[in-house]
Design a protein around this motif. Structure first.
Motif, PDB file in Angstrom:
ATOM      1  N   GLN A 111       0.672  -1.220   0.025  1.00  0.00           N
ATOM      2  CA  GLN A 111       0.072  -0.212   0.134  1.00  0.00           C
ATOM      3  C   GLN A 111       0.692   1.228   0.011  1.00  0.00           C
ATOM      4  O   GLN A 111       0.513   2.435  -0.221  1.00  0.00           O
ATOM      5  N   ASN A 112       1.948   1.165   0.570  1.00  0.00           N
ATOM      6  CA  ASN A 112       3.033   2.294   0.594  1.00  0.00           C
ATOM      7  C   ASN A 112       4.377   1.984  -0.366  1.00  0.00           C
ATOM      8  O   ASN A 112       4.910   0.770   0.156  1.00  0.00           O
ATOM      9  N   GLU A 113       4.659   2.726  -1.139  1.00  0.00           N
ATOM     10  CA  GLU A 113       5.836   2.507  -1.855  1.00  0.00           C
ATOM     11  C   GLU A 113       7.308   2.193  -1.070  1.00  0.00           C
ATOM     12  O   GLU A 113       7.920   1.301  -1.226  1.00  0.00           O
ATOM     13  N   LEU A 114       7.546   3.118  -0.115  1.00  0.00           N
ATOM     14  CA  LEU A 114       8.410   3.007   0.941  1.00  0.00           C
ATOM     15  C   LEU A 114       8.611   1.730   1.914  1.00  0.00           C
ATOM     16  O   LEU A 114       9.516   1.153   2.181  1.00  0.00           O
ATOM     17  N   TYR A 121       6.941  -0.705   1.123  1.00  0.00           N
ATOM     18  CA  TYR A 121       7.174  -2.203   0.284  1.00  0.00           C
ATOM     19  C   TYR A 121       8.639  -2.300   0.050  1.00  0.00           C
ATOM     20  O   TYR A 121       9.024  -3.468   0.045  1.00  0.00           O
ATOM     21  N   LEU A 122       9.475  -1.046  -0.180  1.00  0.00           N
ATOM     22  CA  LEU A 122      10.864  -1.232  -0.349  1.00  0.00           C
ATOM     23  C   LEU A 122      11.635  -1.770   0.973  1.00  0.00           C
ATOM     24  O   LEU A 122      12.523  -2.736   0.717  1.00  0.00           O
ATOM     25  N   TRP A 123      11.045  -1.282   1.973  1.00  0.00           N
ATOM     26  CA  TRP A 123      11.571  -2.062   3.322  1.00  0.00           C
ATOM     27  C   TRP A 123      11.129  -3.188   3.551  1.00  0.00           C
ATOM     28  O   TRP A 123      12.259  -4.172   3.964  1.00  0.00           O
ATOM     29  N   PHE A 124      10.150  -3.684   2.926  1.00  0.00           N
ATOM     30  CA  PHE A 124       9.712  -5.153   3.100  1.00  0.00           C
ATOM     31  C   PHE A 124      10.917  -5.895   2.254  1.00  0.00           C
ATOM     32  O   PHE A 124      11.248  -6.861   2.488  1.00  0.00           O
ATOM     33  N   GLN A 125      11.193  -5.730   0.947  1.00  0.00           N
ATOM     34  CA  GLN A 125      12.005  -6.271   0.135  1.00  0.00           C
ATOM     35  C   GLN A 125      13.542  -6.531   0.727  1.00  0.00           C
ATOM     36  O   GLN A 125      14.144  -7.305   0.483  1.00  0.00           O
ATOM     37  N   TRP A 126      14.070  -5.128   1.223  1.00  0.00           N
ATOM     38  CA  TRP A 126      15.363  -5.150   1.724  1.00  0.00           C
ATOM     39  C   TRP A 126      15.688  -5.568   3.023  1.00  0.00           C
ATOM     40  O   TRP A 126      16.521  -5.323   3.485  1.00  0.00           O
ATOM     41  N   ASN A 127      14.318  -5.961   3.625  1.00  0.00           N
ATOM     42  CA  ASN A 127      14.428  -6.223   5.212  1.00  0.00           C
ATOM     43  C   ASN A 127      15.032  -7.648   5.367  1.00  0.00           C
ATOM     44  O   ASN A 127      14.380  -8.465   4.718  1.00  0.00           O
ATOM     45  N   PRO A 128      16.198  -7.806   5.932  1.00  0.00           N
ATOM     46  CA  PRO A 128      17.040  -9.358   6.142  1.00  0.00           C
ATOM     47  C   PRO A 128      16.058 -10.075   6.695  1.00  0.00           C
ATOM     48  O   PRO A 128      15.803 -11.382   6.252  1.00  0.00           O
ATOM     49  N   LEU A 129      14.940  -9.613   7.647  1.00  0.00           N
ATOM     50  CA  LEU A 129      14.224 -10.526   8.229  1.00  0.00           C
ATOM     51  C   LEU A 129      13.215 -11.395   7.365  1.00  0.00           C
ATOM     52  O   LEU A 129      12.693 -12.465   7.519  1.00  0.00           O
ATOM     53  N   THR A 130      12.853 -10.468   6.192  1.00  0.00           N
ATOM     54  CA  THR A 130      11.861 -10.874   5.097  1.00  0.00           C
ATOM     55  C   THR A 130      12.463 -12.271   4.600  1.00  0.00           C
ATOM     56  O   THR A 130      11.811 -13.251   4.543  1.00  0.00           O
TER      57      THR A 130
END
Length: 261
Positions: A197-200, A202-211
């Motif tokens: 829902q938010n571009e920033l 989603y970027l955090w989700f993609q680059w989050n090591p925990l993901t």
């Protein structure tokens, strides 16, 4: 480094005995005993699934195993970075009596964390058998590598926590706050669709090591395929950084840490 690893290996009977004793004492005089490792995350999953599926308008059947898998991995992380903070202080009598490497005390507890993870994961295995039996084969095949990743994450994290807390006793409170913050902005229980829902975000989700660390369990057991190479690389990079920090801290503080206990 080779000589140090040989010392750890030579003390293997000692730290394996300590690991067995820790597992025994963990459930001593408990009615359910070791079943608590299975029951506790399952009960939390049921409660969170009911509440958050209503709040976020998610289908509970698919959302529950997503939460369960997140809780299982998060327990390893929180055990290492919070529970591991007292390991040097708790093992003070052994440290004063024996000239073993300090890291064997975080090593034995990391083994306990992984055994607890495997036992707690029984509920996830059962769900996989009921919903998608074919996924279980892929999950079991990928599990040894996943456990190796989680073990080195726990060993590095608990070593950092143990040394830091021995010198700075405010560590557990500070790390608890940090981990709580990470919990609320990471995909432990928030699905990918919620970040889109938010571009920033989603970027955090993609680059989050925990993901990617969570994906080592979620991809095989929830989606029926092996984790992507990106997941392994990001998890490996993150854990390597944690372990390198742990090695550096151990090297600098191993000789004089006894004066801070």
């Amino acid at each position: 480094m080779k000589a140090y690893l040989e010392k750890i290996y030579n003390a293997r009977f000692f730290w394996l005995h300590l690991a067995r004793m820790e597992l025994k004492n963990k459930f001593r005089r408990s009615k359910l005993g070791i079943l608590w490792t299975f029951v506790n995350p399952l009960c939390l999953t049921i409660i969170m699934s009911i509440v958050f599926s209503a709040v976020f308008d998610q289908e509970i059947i698919s959302y529950a195993p997503y939460i369960l898998s997140g809780l299982l991995v998060w327990d390893v992380i929180s055990s290492a970075f919070i529970g591991g903070s007292g390991l040097i202080i708790q093992n003070d009598p052994f440290i004063r009596q024996f000239n073993h490497p300090i890291t064997i005390y975080t090593l034995k507890s990391s083994l306990v964390y992984i055994v607890s993870f495997l036992l707690a994961s029984i509920s996830l295995y059962i769900w996989t058998i009921i919903s998608n039996p074919g996924y279980l084969v892929i999950g079991i095949i990928s599990l040894p590598v996943t456990c190796a990743f989680y073990f080195f994450l726990a060993w590095g994290g608990s070593t950092i926590a143990a040394y830091t807390n021995t010198k700075y006793r405010d560590y557990p409170q500070m790390v608890s706050l940090i981990l709580q913050t990470i919990w609320y902005v990471s995909p432990v229980f928030l699905q990918e669709s919620m970040f889109r829902q938010n571009e920033l975000l989603y970027l955090w989700f993609q680059w989050n090591p925990l993901t990617h660390i969570l994906a080592l369990v979620r991809e095989p057991f929830l989606h029926g395929h092996f984790p992507e190479l990106t997941n392994y690389l990001m998890a490996f990079l993150t854990i390597s950084i944690i372990d390198l920090i742990a090695v550096s801290i151990n090297k600098k503080n191993a000789r004089d840490i006894i004066f801070y206990i």
